[in-house]
Design a protein around this motif. Structure first.
Motif, PDB file in Angstrom:
ATOM      1  N   GLY A  49     -50.696  49.183 -23.992  1.00 40.54           N
ATOM      2  CA  GLY A  49     -50.430  49.671 -22.644  1.00 40.54           C
ATOM      3  C   GLY A  49     -51.097  48.810 -21.580  1.00 40.54           C
ATOM      4  O   GLY A  49     -50.520  48.555 -20.517  1.00 40.54           O
ATOM      5  N   ALA A  50     -52.310  48.334 -21.861  1.00 38.18           N
ATOM      6  CA  ALA A  50     -53.015  47.472 -20.903  1.00 38.18           C
ATOM      7  C   ALA A  50     -52.280  46.141 -20.736  1.00 38.18           C
ATOM      8  O   ALA A  50     -52.154  45.639 -19.603  1.00 38.18           O
ATOM      9  N   VAL A  51     -51.788  45.578 -21.830  1.00 31.26           N
ATOM     10  CA  VAL A  51     -51.034  44.327 -21.745  1.00 31.26           C
ATOM     11  C   VAL A  51     -49.748  44.547 -20.952  1.00 31.26           C
ATOM     12  O   VAL A  51     -49.392  43.737 -20.075  1.00 31.26           O
ATOM     13  N   LEU A  52     -49.065  45.631 -21.220  1.00 34.92           N
ATOM     14  CA  LEU A  52     -47.841  45.934 -20.484  1.00 34.92           C
ATOM     15  C   LEU A  52     -48.124  46.100 -18.999  1.00 34.92           C
ATOM     16  O   LEU A  52     -47.393  45.589 -18.154  1.00 34.92           O
ATOM     17  N   ALA A  54     -50.644  44.791 -17.378  1.00 30.05           N
ATOM     18  CA  ALA A  54     -51.046  43.490 -16.842  1.00 30.05           C
ATOM     19  C   ALA A  54     -49.835  42.623 -16.497  1.00 30.05           C
ATOM     20  O   ALA A  54     -49.872  41.844 -15.544  1.00 30.05           O
ATOM     21  N   TYR A  55     -48.758  42.743 -17.261  1.00 33.17           N
ATOM     22  CA  TYR A  55     -47.529  42.019 -16.944  1.00 33.17           C
ATOM     23  C   TYR A  55     -46.668  42.775 -15.942  1.00 33.17           C
ATOM     24  O   TYR A  55     -45.917  42.158 -15.185  1.00 33.17           O
ATOM     25  N   GLY A  56     -46.757  44.084 -15.932  1.00 36.69           N
ATOM     26  CA  GLY A  56     -45.898  44.879 -15.065  1.00 36.69           C
ATOM     27  C   GLY A  56     -46.318  44.889 -13.608  1.00 36.69           C
ATOM     28  O   GLY A  56     -45.468  44.928 -12.720  1.00 36.69           O
ATOM     29  N   ILE A  57     -47.606  44.848 -13.343  1.00 33.71           N
ATOM     30  CA  ILE A  57     -48.079  44.907 -11.950  1.00 33.71           C
ATOM     31  C   ILE A  57     -47.607  43.706 -11.136  1.00 33.71           C
ATOM     32  O   ILE A  57     -47.119  43.886 -10.013  1.00 33.71           O
ATOM     33  N   PRO A  58     -47.708  42.462 -11.645  1.00 36.22           N
ATOM     34  CA  PRO A  58     -47.154  41.348 -10.855  1.00 36.22           C
ATOM     35  C   PRO A  58     -45.646  41.473 -10.625  1.00 36.22           C
ATOM     36  O   PRO A  58     -45.135  41.119  -9.557  1.00 36.22           O
ATOM     37  N   LEU A  59     -44.932  41.997 -11.605  1.00 37.23           N
ATOM     38  CA  LEU A  59     -43.503  42.221 -11.441  1.00 37.23           C
ATOM     39  C   LEU A  59     -43.251  43.231 -10.324  1.00 37.23           C
ATOM     40  O   LEU A  59     -42.392  43.034  -9.468  1.00 37.23           O
ATOM     41  N   ARG A  60     -44.006  44.303 -10.328  1.00 37.90           N
ATOM     42  CA  ARG A  60     -43.859  45.333  -9.291  1.00 37.90           C
ATOM     43  C   ARG A  60     -44.158  44.769  -7.904  1.00 37.90           C
ATOM     44  O   ARG A  60     -43.429  45.009  -6.949  1.00 37.90           O
ATOM     45  N   VAL A  91     -39.646  43.069 -18.806  1.00 36.34           N
ATOM     46  CA  VAL A  91     -38.731  44.209 -18.941  1.00 36.34           C
ATOM     47  C   VAL A  91     -38.452  44.486 -20.419  1.00 36.34           C
ATOM     48  O   VAL A  91     -38.429  45.647 -20.853  1.00 36.34           O
ATOM     49  N   LEU A  92     -38.278  43.425 -21.209  1.00 35.38           N
ATOM     50  CA  LEU A  92     -38.060  43.624 -22.646  1.00 35.38           C
ATOM     51  C   LEU A  92     -39.297  44.215 -23.320  1.00 35.38           C
ATOM     52  O   LEU A  92     -39.179  45.080 -24.195  1.00 35.38           O
ATOM     53  N   LEU A  93     -40.488  43.761 -22.927  1.00 34.30           N
ATOM     54  CA  LEU A  93     -41.725  44.334 -23.457  1.00 34.30           C
ATOM     55  C   LEU A  93     -41.829  45.810 -23.087  1.00 34.30           C
ATOM     56  O   LEU A  93     -42.251  46.639 -23.902  1.00 34.30           O
ATOM     57  N   ALA A  94     -41.420  46.152 -21.881  1.00 31.66           N
ATOM     58  CA  ALA A  94     -41.451  47.550 -21.446  1.00 31.66           C
ATOM     59  C   ALA A  94     -40.500  48.401 -22.279  1.00 31.66           C
ATOM     60  O   ALA A  94     -40.844  49.512 -22.693  1.00 31.66           O
ATOM     61  N   ARG A  95     -39.312  47.876 -22.550  1.00 36.85           N
ATOM     62  CA  ARG A  95     -38.348  48.620 -23.373  1.00 36.85           C
ATOM     63  C   ARG A  95     -38.878  48.810 -24.785  1.00 36.85           C
ATOM     64  O   ARG A  95     -38.787  49.898 -25.357  1.00 36.85           O
ATOM     65  N   ALA A  96     -39.437  47.746 -25.354  1.00 36.09           N
ATOM     66  CA  ALA A  96     -39.984  47.833 -26.708  1.00 36.09           C
ATOM     67  C   ALA A  96     -41.154  48.809 -26.750  1.00 36.09           C
ATOM     68  O   ALA A  96     -41.297  49.584 -27.708  1.00 36.09           O
ATOM     69  N   VAL A 147     -42.462  50.762 -16.177  1.00 34.20           N
ATOM     70  CA  VAL A 147     -42.461  49.314 -15.960  1.00 34.20           C
ATOM     71  C   VAL A 147     -41.040  48.760 -16.049  1.00 34.20           C
ATOM     72  O   VAL A 147     -40.673  47.862 -15.290  1.00 34.20           O
ATOM     73  N   GLU A 148     -40.230  49.321 -16.928  1.00 34.67           N
ATOM     74  CA  GLU A 148     -38.842  48.871 -17.011  1.00 34.67           C
ATOM     75  C   GLU A 148     -38.107  49.169 -15.706  1.00 34.67           C
ATOM     76  O   GLU A 148     -37.311  48.365 -15.244  1.00 34.67           O
TER      77      GLU A 148
END
Length: 173
Positions: A49-52, A54-60, A91-96, A147-148
């Motif tokens: 969840g932390a990795v997701l 960490a990648y999701g916040i810059p996307l947001r 987005v793929l990491l979020a779906r997975a 995140v997705e």
């Protein structure tokens, strides 16, 4: 790419819970010792969840800035940058993560309910770590959905191509 289907994720959680409870019931009826989730399972899912995140916040941040620029155009340099392959992978990491959290959270929720209903589990050594794994798994599924949704592109503005459907398109289009 179509957004995650929430009823399907909920169905996965319910089926996983039934499978987890049935698995413990079968093992107990045959006289085997019951497998119990440890704290490491919870820690690994928290790390996922932390990795997701960490990648999701810059996307947001990028998507929010893009929306601000769409409403209020500006020639100033962007504050937040993200490239398309990284956004798509996020987005793929979020779906997975959503599917993984639904499966794992459902299984551990079923096992927790079985341990609580039958009274076979020690509250501190069995029920608490298994329940924590269930909660964190379901939390990972929810975070994956959030995140997705952060990575969804806005609907087309109607550029005259006739392909505008009014639905949000994922980054895969």
């Amino acid at each position: 790419m179509r957004p995650l289907n929430l009823p399907i994720l909920l169905l996965i959680v319910v089926i996983g819970a039934g499978f987890g409870a049935q698995m413990l019931e079968t093992l107990a009826s045959r006289g085997h010792s019951l497998p119990i989730a440890g704290w490491l399972t919870t820690a690994v899912m928290l790390a996922m969840g932390a990795v997701l995140l960490a990648y999701g916040i810059p996307l947001r941040r990028y998507m929010v800035e893009s929306e601000e620029r769409r409403v209020h155009p500006s020639l100033a340099p962007r504050r937040h940058q993200i490239d398309l392959p990284t956004a798509f992978r996020t987005v793929l990491l979020a779906r997975a993560s959503a599917y993984t959290g639904a499966v794992v959270g459902g299984i551990f929720a079923g096992q927790t309910l079985y341990l609580m209903v039958t009274g076979t589990g020690d509250p501190l050594a069995a029920i608490l770590p298994t329940g924590a794994a269930a909660v964190v798994g379901i939390g990972l599924a929810i975070l994956g959905v959030v995140v997705e949704r952060w990575g969804q592109l806005p609907p087309d503005d109607g550029d005259g191509s006739g392909e505008s459907t009014g639905e949000s398109a994922g980054l895969g289009h």
